[in-house]
Write a protein that holds these residues in place. Structure first.
Motif, PDB file in Angstrom:
ATOM      1  N   ASN B  20      -8.956  -6.725  -5.166  1.00 53.95           N
ATOM      2  CA  ASN B  20      -8.550  -7.428  -6.422  1.00 53.95           C
ATOM      3  C   ASN B  20      -9.528  -6.983  -7.595  1.00 53.95           C
ATOM      4  O   ASN B  20      -9.124  -6.782  -8.547  1.00 53.95           O
ATOM      5  CB  ASN B  20      -8.806  -9.059  -6.176  1.00 53.95           C
ATOM      6  CG  ASN B  20      -7.683  -9.488  -5.442  1.00 53.95           C
ATOM      7  OD1 ASN B  20      -6.563  -8.947  -5.423  1.00 53.95           O
ATOM      8  ND2 ASN B  20      -7.859 -10.735  -4.714  1.00 53.95           N
ATOM      9  N   LEU B  23      -8.273  -3.592  -8.668  1.00 56.00           N
ATOM     10  CA  LEU B  23      -7.081  -3.490  -9.421  1.00 56.00           C
ATOM     11  C   LEU B  23      -7.258  -4.030 -10.834  1.00 56.00           C
ATOM     12  O   LEU B  23      -6.595  -3.437 -11.645  1.00 56.00           O
ATOM     13  CB  LEU B  23      -6.282  -4.589  -8.832  1.00 56.00           C
ATOM     14  CG  LEU B  23      -5.382  -4.210  -7.384  1.00 56.00           C
ATOM     15  CD1 LEU B  23      -4.380  -5.558  -7.174  1.00 56.00           C
ATOM     16  CD2 LEU B  23      -4.644  -3.149  -7.543  1.00 56.00           C
ATOM     17  N   PHE B  45      -0.461   1.841 -12.204  1.00 60.15           N
ATOM     18  CA  PHE B  45      -0.122   1.455 -10.978  1.00 60.15           C
ATOM     19  C   PHE B  45      -0.406   2.811  -9.864  1.00 60.15           C
ATOM     20  O   PHE B  45      -0.876   2.477  -8.788  1.00 60.15           O
ATOM     21  CB  PHE B  45       1.305   1.157 -10.590  1.00 60.15           C
ATOM     22  CG  PHE B  45       1.781  -0.200 -11.007  1.00 60.15           C
ATOM     23  CD1 PHE B  45       0.754  -1.037 -11.574  1.00 60.15           C
ATOM     24  CD2 PHE B  45       3.169  -0.389 -11.119  1.00 60.15           C
ATOM     25  CE1 PHE B  45       1.400  -2.181 -12.045  1.00 60.15           C
ATOM     26  CE2 PHE B  45       3.642  -1.611 -11.722  1.00 60.15           C
ATOM     27  CZ  PHE B  45       2.779  -2.217 -12.329  1.00 60.15           C
ATOM     28  N   VAL B  50      -6.569   2.142  -9.036  1.00 60.96           N
ATOM     29  CA  VAL B  50      -5.768   1.068  -8.734  1.00 60.96           C
ATOM     30  C   VAL B  50      -5.065   1.265  -7.147  1.00 60.96           C
ATOM     31  O   VAL B  50      -5.162   0.485  -6.276  1.00 60.96           O
ATOM     32  CB  VAL B  50      -4.583   0.964  -9.787  1.00 60.96           C
ATOM     33  CG1 VAL B  50      -3.364   0.068  -9.324  1.00 60.96           C
ATOM     34  CG2 VAL B  50      -4.823   0.429 -10.956  1.00 60.96           C
ATOM     35  N   VAL B  54      -5.154  -0.932  -4.007  1.00 58.29           N
ATOM     36  CA  VAL B  54      -4.194  -1.303  -3.345  1.00 58.29           C
ATOM     37  C   VAL B  54      -4.272  -0.928  -1.641  1.00 58.29           C
ATOM     38  O   VAL B  54      -4.008  -1.721  -0.691  1.00 58.29           O
ATOM     39  CB  VAL B  54      -2.830  -0.577  -3.440  1.00 58.29           C
ATOM     40  CG1 VAL B  54      -1.711  -0.552  -2.768  1.00 58.29           C
ATOM     41  CG2 VAL B  54      -2.559  -0.955  -4.964  1.00 58.29           C
ATOM     42  N   LEU B  57      -6.189  -3.595  -0.214  1.00 56.71           N
ATOM     43  CA  LEU B  57      -5.409  -4.777   0.110  1.00 56.71           C
ATOM     44  C   LEU B  57      -4.733  -4.542   1.303  1.00 56.71           C
ATOM     45  O   LEU B  57      -4.132  -5.589   1.788  1.00 56.71           O
ATOM     46  CB  LEU B  57      -4.838  -5.146  -1.177  1.00 56.71           C
ATOM     47  CG  LEU B  57      -5.621  -5.640  -2.483  1.00 56.71           C
ATOM     48  CD1 LEU B  57      -4.690  -6.001  -3.711  1.00 56.71           C
ATOM     49  CD2 LEU B  57      -6.288  -7.127  -2.064  1.00 56.71           C
TER      50      LEU B  57
END
Lengths: 118, 130
Positions: B20, B23, B45, B50, B54, B57
């Motif tokens: 997070n 991001l 993105f 980023v 990702v 995550l």
């Protein structure tokens, strides 16, 4: 204002994804019980509501990334916890789960916490 | 097994908080002061920071699923709820976010709510095909 709009999109999309996923996975039964196989996993792809839940999750993730571009991390992460509250209500009334008073109390604490982020 | 569960729980927390954080860092770096246009979002993105976020995550999701197969949800929920507080700490320390007392209290209340939920039974009815 735009921040809360994005939070609303995230909460709505995550809630739809979780409720659909929970409903479908309970219908499928335990994935790793006896007899589970790759073909069993592939069969999941034939469940439209499960696919819809993945689409909803994708929408939620994109909205979360946009939220992080306009809002603080210390706002975005806790704000999305509002899903706990709405999901608890839906678990009770849509999935017909038994929600005990402790879970309601937990959801209420989360709701108060989110309200303080305003 | 106990040690394995604790190490995995730590991975779940770190992957979520760092994912997070990256991001947030990547999206803000790209979008700061710019007009919010669709193409710029798409570029953001796919920026390295980023994408690394990702990836973390994805690690978070997979490790959390594995942890769920090893430990009770009532263990996982309270242990990982510290992520809310750690995210705020990361925002304060590394993103120079100004966090009011109200927001700290809100974050702690959310963590408390997760703790209370974890003291309930994880399953309230029988599973199986409906």
């Amino acid at each position: 204002m735009i921040q809360w709009l994005l939070v609303a999109v995230i909460v709505a999309a995550t809630t739809i994804a979780d409720v659909l996923q929970s409903r479908e996975m309970k219908r499928v039964g335990s994935l790793w019980s006896a007899g589970a196989s790759w073909s069993g996993l592939a069969a999941l792809l034939h469940r439209p509501l499960l696919i819809a839940s993945v689409a909803a999750m994708t929408i939620s993730f994109i909205a979360f990334m946009i939220l992080l571009s306009v809002a603080d991390l210390s706002f975005a992460v806790p704000a999305t916890a509002a899903t706990y509250v709405i999901e608890t209500v839906l678990a009770r009334f849509v999935l017909r789960e038994h929600v005990c008073y402790r879970r309601w109390a937990g959801a209420l604490l989360v709701a108060c916490g989110v309200a303080l982020l305003v | 097994m106990r040690l394995k569960i604790h190490v995995l729980a730590l991975l779940v927390i770190l992957a979520n908080v760092l994912g997070n954080f990256l991001l947030s860092l990547g999206m803000k770096a790209y979008m700061a002061g710019a007009q919010p246009r669709a193409l710029l979002y798409v570029k953001a993105f796919f920026s390295p920071v980023v994408l690394f976020g990702v990836a973390l995550l994805i690690v978070w999701m997979l490790s959390r699923m594995t942890l769920m197969s090893w430990a009770d949800l009532s263990f996982i929920l309270p242990v990982t709820s510290i992520g809310y507080v750690l995210s705020a700490v990361m925002g304060k320390l590394f993103l120079a976010e100004d966090i009011s007392n109200k927001r700290w209290i809100g974050t702690l209340l959310i963590m408390a709510g997760t703790l209370v939920v974890s003291f309930t039974r994880p399953r309230t009815h029988k599973a199986g095909p409906a």
